[in-house]
Write a protein that holds these residues in place. Sequence first.
Motif, short mmCIF file in Angstrom:
data_model
loop_
_atom_site.label_atom_id
_atom_site.label_comp_id
_atom_site.label_asym_id
_atom_site.label_seq_id
_atom_site.Cartn_x
_atom_site.Cartn_y
_atom_site.Cartn_z
N GLN A 1 -6.76 11.57 11.29
CA GLN A 1 -6.84 12.86 11.46
C GLN A 1 -5.83 13.76 12.03
OE1 GLN A 1 -10.85 12.99 13.17
NE2 GLN A 1 -11.88 12.52 11.55
N GLU A 2 -5.07 12.97 12.92
CA GLU A 2 -3.98 13.79 13.50
C GLU A 2 -2.56 13.84 12.47
OE1 GLU A 2 -5.58 11.20 15.17
OE2 GLU A 2 -6.50 13.01 16.11
N GLY A 3 -2.72 13.41 11.14
CA GLY A 3 -1.59 13.09 10.17
C GLY A 3 -0.58 12.25 10.47
N ASN A 4 -1.09 11.28 11.46
CA ASN A 4 -0.07 10.23 11.52
C ASN A 4 -0.40 8.98 10.62
OD1 ASN A 4 1.65 11.19 13.70
ND2 ASN A 4 -0.31 11.01 15.09
N LEU A 5 0.28 8.03 10.29
CA LEU A 5 0.13 6.78 9.72
C LEU A 5 -0.43 5.66 10.56
CD1 LEU A 5 3.23 6.88 7.66
CD2 LEU A 5 1.11 7.85 7.10
N VAL A 6 -1.34 5.01 10.12
CA VAL A 6 -2.04 3.76 10.93
C VAL A 6 -2.01 2.62 9.87
CG1 VAL A 6 -4.19 2.79 11.81
CG2 VAL A 6 -3.35 5.27 12.31
N PHE A 7 -1.48 1.51 10.37
CA PHE A 7 -1.21 0.23 9.36
C PHE A 7 -2.33 -0.85 9.92
CE2 PHE A 7 2.52 2.90 9.62
CZ PHE A 7 2.95 2.67 8.57
N LEU A 8 -2.69 -1.47 9.15
CA LEU A 8 -3.43 -2.74 9.32
C LEU A 8 -2.64 -3.94 8.91
CD1 LEU A 8 -6.06 -4.27 9.97
CD2 LEU A 8 -6.69 -3.95 7.32
N CYS B 1 0.23 2.62 14.89
CA CYS B 1 0.22 4.18 14.53
C CYS B 1 1.66 4.33 14.61
CB CYS B 1 -0.86 4.87 15.41
SG CYS B 1 -0.88 6.63 14.97
N MET B 2 2.04 5.12 13.65
CA MET B 2 3.24 5.85 13.49
C MET B 2 3.27 6.95 13.09
SD MET B 2 5.62 2.96 11.78
CE MET B 2 6.95 3.53 11.96
N SER B 3 4.22 7.96 13.63
CA SER B 3 4.35 9.38 12.83
C SER B 3 4.96 9.23 11.50
CB SER B 3 5.14 10.04 13.91
OG SER B 3 6.65 9.96 13.83
N LYS B 4 4.92 10.38 10.85
CA LYS B 4 5.36 10.13 9.56
C LYS B 4 6.93 10.16 9.17
CE LYS B 4 1.69 12.80 7.41
NZ LYS B 4 1.28 14.27 6.92
N GLU B 5 7.51 10.51 10.58
CA GLU B 5 8.85 10.37 10.66
C GLU B 5 9.57 8.71 11.18
OE1 GLU B 5 7.56 14.07 10.63
OE2 GLU B 5 7.10 12.88 12.43
N GLY B 6 8.28 7.96 11.64
CA GLY B 6 8.77 6.57 11.72
C GLY B 6 8.75 6.39 13.29
N ASP B 7 8.27 7.49 14.32
CA ASP B 7 8.18 6.90 15.76
C ASP B 7 6.68 6.53 15.83
OD1 ASP B 7 10.71 8.30 16.22
OD2 ASP B 7 9.40 10.10 16.02
N ASN C 1 0.86 -1.13 -0.06
CA ASN C 1 -0.01 -0.03 0.20
C ASN C 1 0.93 1.17 -0.07
OD1 ASN C 1 -2.56 1.29 2.12
ND2 ASN C 1 -2.37 1.50 -0.05
N CYS C 2 0.73 2.36 -1.06
CA CYS C 2 1.24 3.47 -1.05
C CYS C 2 0.59 4.62 -0.79
CB CYS C 2 2.19 3.47 -2.27
SG CYS C 2 3.47 2.13 -2.30
N LEU C 3 0.79 5.59 -0.09
CA LEU C 3 -0.06 7.09 0.02
C LEU C 3 0.89 8.22 -0.35
CD1 LEU C 3 -1.41 6.70 3.63
CD2 LEU C 3 -2.62 6.24 1.40
N GLN C 4 0.13 9.00 -1.29
CA GLN C 4 1.17 10.51 -1.48
C GLN C 4 0.54 11.29 -0.32
OE1 GLN C 4 0.18 12.32 -5.32
NE2 GLN C 4 1.26 14.09 -4.72
N ILE C 5 1.59 11.76 0.26
CA ILE C 5 1.49 12.84 1.40
C ILE C 5 2.44 13.96 1.11
CG2 ILE C 5 1.74 13.19 3.78
CD1 ILE C 5 1.02 10.32 4.32
N ASP C 6 1.94 14.93 0.71
CA ASP C 6 2.77 16.24 0.16
C ASP C 6 3.54 15.94 -0.76
OD1 ASP C 6 1.66 17.32 2.53
OD2 ASP C 6 3.16 16.78 3.92
N ASP C 7 4.85 16.14 -0.86
CA ASP C 7 5.54 15.88 -2.13
C ASP C 7 6.44 14.48 -2.19
OD1 ASP C 7 7.19 16.48 0.15
OD2 ASP C 7 8.64 17.84 -0.85
N GLN C 8 5.89 13.46 -1.27
CA GLN C 8 6.47 12.29 -1.31
C GLN C 8 5.61 11.10 -1.22
OE1 GLN C 8 8.95 11.39 2.24
NE2 GLN C 8 7.28 12.58 3.53
#
Length: 449
Positions: free
Chosen positions: A285-292, A303-309, A230-237
């Motif tokens: 809604q908080e701008g984080n990534l949630v994986f199934l 749940c992870m932040s976009k920075e990988g935390d 699965n891939c998502l476009q978020i901003d410029d990446q």
Amino acid sequence: MKNLLTVFFCIVSITVFSQSFNITYPNSGFGDQVELEETGYRVMGFGSDFSGNHLLVIHTNKFGDTIQTRKIYFGFDFFSSTFTLRSAIDSDGNHYLNMSSNSDSISLVKLSPVWQEVWRKNLTNKQGEVTALKVTADNHIIAAADQKLFKLDTDGNIIWQKFYGEYDVIDSRPYSIIETTNGDLFLYSIDYWMDTNNFYFETPTRSKLRIFNQFGQMRDSTLLPRLGNNCLQIDDQFICVATSLNYTIYPTNLLFRHDFNGFISDVMEMNNSNDVFFYRMVENQEGNLVFLGAGNNSLVLHCMSKEGDSLWTRFINNEAGAVPMDMKLAADGGYVVSTFKIGFDKIYPGLIKTDVLGNINALGFEESDAVQKVKVYPNPGAEYVVFELEKPLHTGKIIITDITGRLVVTLPVTGEKTILQTGGLKPGVYFYKIEDIGDTTTGKLIIGL
């Protein structure tokens, strides 16, 4: 009194607003996809009964209760047992569905907003199945099949078709299409070749990204580091989750990023101490990534932040053997997951709805049974909270974070019981993570007076 009312309304809002549930439906069919409707949710997948093969559509309210069930029969003799529904909806509410190439060669079907058949289109001349669909911003349909990409108008007329095969590829199975803001099409595929040491299609050779412009001309391609899911476009990446299954050890998950030209800028291995593999993700809604994902008799949300935390992990008990298929972000910020499970004589679709923190039950008590059972009391807590573990830890720690993922408290764990003094915490909702060597247990905590 004010603090008490704050906690009360917090509990009520979680209980009422989250509308969490876990339901299996008695109909025969797969829960391949879930979509949001004004009245609730829609679960879709192919099924089979005594009347023949059909598309199963279950419309539910926001509590998962069935409002209407549709079985749309197309008169086909056979659906492949591994055939998965792909669908897309245009700006007028029409539905476009893929069809098995074994079923009279029909590859694409258009249904009206009230689910009446409008047309059928044979795209591939028995050369494969449509495995990825996309409606573009200008209301055209992009369909990808075995080494071919098609663009159609809403009447089913082919605007262009492109063959993108390579000399050493005997089959390419696209699994995702993304349209960028400038109209480029990102096609993620799995390429196969014939290996004399294996059966036909037994081993995927590589995962590949191909980039097409809006006229179907391929301008670039990139080998991806692993089988992408699965891939998502978020901003410029573009952020992708990918899995490698090593059945002798455990599955590993990668999170990687690439730019508009397919250049891979970052690859990181996701923490995976519970034999979980992830294959769907959404931005919450908080701008984080949630994986199934799935693993250890559990469905897993991470749940992870976009920075990988890593922020939180939820395990949903899955002794019934349900297979998660699709996930969407609900209007209330929770997560809707479609599933299927294999019964004695048929396949049953299912639907799971969680709250914003991935919990099924409203307060999230004792949510994780996959690793370590824990009793948390009193919850809500006033002056203190006790964490009582089923198995004593010797080198573990308890991490308390607030609802945004900000670290609040870290406690060492040296036995079966650990006491958290809550005097310095504001009333509200928190969540905890208990970490030991190789294990993680998570849950929700409410603090109030």
